[in-house]
Design an enzyme around this catalytic site. Structure first.
Site, PDB file in Angstrom:
ATOM      1  N   THR A 150       4.669   1.146   6.701  1.00 44.58           N
ATOM      2  CA  THR A 150       3.243   0.822   6.755  1.00 44.58           C
ATOM      3  C   THR A 150       2.550   1.821   7.677  1.00 44.58           C
ATOM      4  O   THR A 150       3.064   2.113   8.767  1.00 44.58           O
ATOM      5  CB  THR A 150       2.934  -0.614   7.254  1.00 44.58           C
ATOM      6  OG1 THR A 150       1.533  -0.674   7.560  1.00 44.58           O
ATOM      7  CG2 THR A 150       3.698  -1.042   8.483  1.00 44.58           C
TER       8      THR A 150
ATOM      9  N   ARG B 198      -5.220  -3.661   9.813  1.00 43.65           N
ATOM     10  CA  ARG B 198      -5.676  -5.018   9.479  1.00 43.65           C
ATOM     11  C   ARG B 198      -5.518  -5.969  10.657  1.00 43.65           C
ATOM     12  O   ARG B 198      -6.445  -6.660  11.042  1.00 43.65           O
ATOM     13  CB  ARG B 198      -4.843  -5.507   8.297  1.00 43.65           C
ATOM     14  CG  ARG B 198      -5.094  -6.909   7.877  1.00 43.65           C
ATOM     15  CD  ARG B 198      -4.278  -7.225   6.660  1.00 43.65           C
ATOM     16  NE  ARG B 198      -4.801  -6.552   5.491  1.00 43.65           N
ATOM     17  CZ  ARG B 198      -5.840  -6.988   4.786  1.00 43.65           C
ATOM     18  NH1 ARG B 198      -6.461  -8.097   5.151  1.00 43.65           N
ATOM     19  NH2 ARG B 198      -6.247  -6.335   3.737  1.00 43.65           N
TER      20      ARG B 198
ATOM     21  N   ARG C 170       1.026  -4.980  -5.368  1.00 44.40           N
ATOM     22  CA  ARG C 170       1.103  -6.070  -4.394  1.00 44.40           C
ATOM     23  C   ARG C 170       1.563  -7.358  -5.087  1.00 44.40           C
ATOM     24  O   ARG C 170       1.204  -8.464  -4.686  1.00 44.40           O
ATOM     25  CB  ARG C 170      -0.245  -6.257  -3.696  1.00 44.40           C
ATOM     26  CG  ARG C 170      -0.614  -5.103  -2.777  1.00 44.40           C
ATOM     27  CD  ARG C 170      -1.724  -5.446  -1.828  1.00 44.40           C
ATOM     28  NE  ARG C 170      -2.183  -4.307  -1.062  1.00 44.40           N
ATOM     29  CZ  ARG C 170      -1.649  -3.904   0.089  1.00 44.40           C
ATOM     30  NH1 ARG C 170      -0.622  -4.540   0.599  1.00 44.40           N
ATOM     31  NH2 ARG C 170      -2.145  -2.855   0.721  1.00 44.40           N
TER      32      ARG C 170
ATOM     33  N   ASP D  98       5.354  -5.932   5.626  1.00 48.21           N
ATOM     34  CA  ASP D  98       5.695  -7.339   5.879  1.00 48.21           C
ATOM     35  C   ASP D  98       5.754  -8.175   4.595  1.00 48.21           C
ATOM     36  O   ASP D  98       6.651  -9.000   4.432  1.00 48.21           O
ATOM     37  CB  ASP D  98       4.652  -7.929   6.840  1.00 48.21           C
ATOM     38  CG  ASP D  98       5.110  -9.245   7.409  1.00 48.21           C
ATOM     39  OD1 ASP D  98       6.197  -9.282   8.013  1.00 48.21           O
ATOM     40  OD2 ASP D  98       4.390 -10.245   7.238  1.00 48.21           O
TER      41      ASP D  98
ATOM     42  N   GLY E  28       0.827  -1.217   0.000  1.00 45.21           N
ATOM     43  CA  GLY E  28       0.000   0.000   0.000  1.00 45.21           C
ATOM     44  C   GLY E  28       0.855   1.258   0.000  1.00 45.21           C
ATOM     45  O   GLY E  28       1.943   1.266   0.582  1.00 45.21           O
TER      46      GLY E  28
ATOM     47  N   ASP F  61       0.057   1.100   9.200  1.00 42.53           N
ATOM     48  CA  ASP F  61      -0.493   0.290  10.292  1.00 42.53           C
ATOM     49  C   ASP F  61       0.463   0.175  11.491  1.00 42.53           C
ATOM     50  O   ASP F  61       0.042  -0.222  12.575  1.00 42.53           O
ATOM     51  CB  ASP F  61      -0.830  -1.125   9.794  1.00 42.53           C
ATOM     52  CG  ASP F  61      -1.999  -1.142   8.822  1.00 42.53           C
ATOM     53  OD1 ASP F  61      -2.605  -0.079   8.608  1.00 42.53           O
ATOM     54  OD2 ASP F  61      -2.305  -2.208   8.266  1.00 42.53           O
TER      55      ASP F  61
ATOM     56  N   ASP G 243       2.661  -1.995  12.196  1.00 40.74           N
ATOM     57  CA  ASP G 243       2.672  -3.331  12.805  1.00 40.74           C
ATOM     58  C   ASP G 243       3.894  -4.159  12.414  1.00 40.74           C
ATOM     59  O   ASP G 243       3.878  -5.379  12.512  1.00 40.74           O
ATOM     60  CB  ASP G 243       1.370  -4.085  12.466  1.00 40.74           C
ATOM     61  CG  ASP G 243       1.155  -4.258  10.963  1.00 40.74           C
ATOM     62  OD1 ASP G 243       1.999  -3.799  10.180  1.00 40.74           O
ATOM     63  OD2 ASP G 243       0.128  -4.851  10.577  1.00 40.74           O
TER      64      ASP G 243
HETATM   65  O1  F6P Z   1      -1.246  -0.279   4.113  1.00 45.48           O
HETATM   66  C1  F6P Z   1      -1.866  -1.198   4.993  1.00 45.48           C
HETATM   67  C2  F6P Z   1      -3.312  -1.213   4.694  1.00 45.48           C
HETATM   68  O2  F6P Z   1      -3.658   0.118   4.739  1.00 45.48           O
HETATM   69  C3  F6P Z   1      -4.259  -2.008   5.590  1.00 45.48           C
HETATM   70  O3  F6P Z   1      -4.631  -1.403   6.782  1.00 45.48           O
HETATM   71  C4  F6P Z   1      -5.423  -2.257   4.679  1.00 45.48           C
HETATM   72  O4  F6P Z   1      -6.205  -3.336   5.074  1.00 45.48           O
HETATM   73  C5  F6P Z   1      -4.756  -2.485   3.374  1.00 45.48           C
HETATM   74  O5  F6P Z   1      -3.565  -1.727   3.393  1.00 45.48           O
HETATM   75  C6  F6P Z   1      -5.628  -2.177   2.178  1.00 45.48           C
HETATM   76  O6  F6P Z   1      -4.880  -1.888   1.053  1.00 45.48           O
HETATM   77  P1  F6P Z   1      -5.307  -2.153  -0.481  1.00 45.48           P
HETATM   78  O7  F6P Z   1      -6.805  -2.070  -0.529  1.00 45.48           O
HETATM   79  O8  F6P Z   1      -4.622  -1.081  -1.227  1.00 45.48           O
HETATM   80  O9  F6P Z   1      -4.798  -3.501  -0.818  1.00 45.48           O
END
Ligand code: F6P
Length: 342
Positions: free
Chosen positions: A124, A170, A71, A102, A10, A126, A128
């Site tokens: 991130t 997440r 991704r 990660d 992301g 997040d 985490d």
């Molecule tokens: O970057 C982490 C995060 O923001 C998570 O909290 C979220 O679930 C995920 O990415 C969603 O990303 P995408 O919809 O771009 O795959």
């Protein structure tokens, strides 16, 4: 030396500041930085170009990533890792800086074990990722979410309503806990502790009894109800790393609160709004320091290492120690916020 740089996963405020920091440190030592397009996809397709000073000199304030992201997981294709190695050779890359969370760094770790000259930079919103006290992007996301909560309060107070604000996170509730505390939330739910919607309703009733005409509930997207307390639908869409697309628990909680308390309850899902935008000063500084240090790791041949923040120093840790496990929210912070739940 020719050093490739890629951003995976992301997007996140501060990615460009890392690239800028790496560029200037590489330049200082006579190295070239090659921007690989769209994360690992760029190395599967040999897609990249040298970065020029005019590409990077003004990007510290810019959210997102100037080199694109994806991704893509090379280990999902049988000859993926081989292709990455062949393309690195073809592009004349001596080393690679992988900036990601990660998933991206998990790939970097596996490639390092195959002999690829790669170092990692943790990212991130997040927060985490293990071995680093903070990841860049988190501070900006918390500030954005806090501002959103402040705005939502106006509607809640004016309409005598409850407002549920769903934030990202997440697996870990860092954003929910920090933005919830900063935004004076009346209840916070996090993935680390399953919630009981009846306890949220109890808190709301208490708040009404003591004269508060609205409540704000901050919900982490990964929150789950205690078994048997509330029905929720499972997400269906899955990405290349096997993650289900989240988002929606906030709506389910809002509906349930309205049903149980009879008080009008609405939900706002912040979504990608909290992932974009101008990085905070904290994130700009952290990202810049990470970018500079990543080039030092390349210079030292510290393959398989990741830059990290520990006790306000930028250090190097093995990628192996950082990936595959999560840095969950510290429960002391979350438990402290419970003083406001009721
Ligand atoms: O970057 C982490 C995060 O923001 C998570 O909290 C979220 O679930 C995920 O990415 C969603 O990303 P995408 O919809 O771009 O795959």
């Amino acid at each position: 030396m020719k050093i490739g740089v890629l951003t995976g996963g992301g997007d996140c405020p501060g990615l460009n500041a890392v690239i800028r920091g790496a560029f200037f440190n590489a330049k200082k030592h006579g190295h070239k930085l090659i921007g690989i397009k769209n994360g690992w996809a760029g190395l599967m397709e040999a897609n990249g170009a040298p970065l020029k000073i005019e590409d990077v000199q003004h990007i510290i304030t810019k959210g997102g990533t100037i080199i694109g992201t994806s991704r893509t997981n090379p280990f999902k294709t049988p000859d993926g890792p081989k292709k990455v190695q062949e393309n690195m050779k073809k592009m004349g890359l001596d080393a690679l800086i992988a900036i990601g969370g990660d998933d991206t760094l998990g790939v970097a770790n596996k490639l390092a074990k195959l002999g690829v000259h790669v170092v990692g930079v943790p990212k991130t919103i997040d927060n985490d990722l293990c071995c680093t006290e903070f990841t860049f992007g988190f501070d900006t996301a918390v500030n954005t979410a806090t501002e959103a909560i402040d705005r939502v309060r106006d509607t809640a107070e004016s309409h005598n309503r409850n407002m549920v604000v769903e934030v990202m996170g997440r697996h870990a509730g860092w954003i929910a806990a920090y933005a919830g505390i900063a935004g004076a939330a009346d209840y916070i739910t996090v993935p680390e502790e399953p919630f009981d919607v009846e306890d949220i309703c109890r808190a709301i009733r208490e708040q009404r009894k003591r004269g508060k005409n609205y409540s704000i509930i901050v919900v982490s997207e990964g929150s789950l109800p205690k078994e048997g307390t509330m029905k929720v639908e499972d997400g269906k869409e899955v990405d290349a790393f096997g993650h289900v697309h989240l988002g929606g628990i906030g709506n389910a909680i809002a509906q349930e609160i309205e049903k149980r308390t009879g008080i009008q309850t609405r939900c706002d899902i912040l979504g990608y709004i909290q992932r974009g935008g101008v990085p905070s000063a904290f994130d700009r500084v952290l990202s810049t320091r990470f970018g500079i240090k990543a080039v030092e790791l390349v210079r030292d041949g510290a393959w398989g290492k990741m830059v990290a923040l520990q006790a306000n120093k930028i250090v190097a840790v093995p990628l192996e120690d950082a990936v595959g496990k999560l840095k969950l929210l510290d429960m002391e912070t979350y438990n402290a916020s419970k003083v406001f739940f009721g």
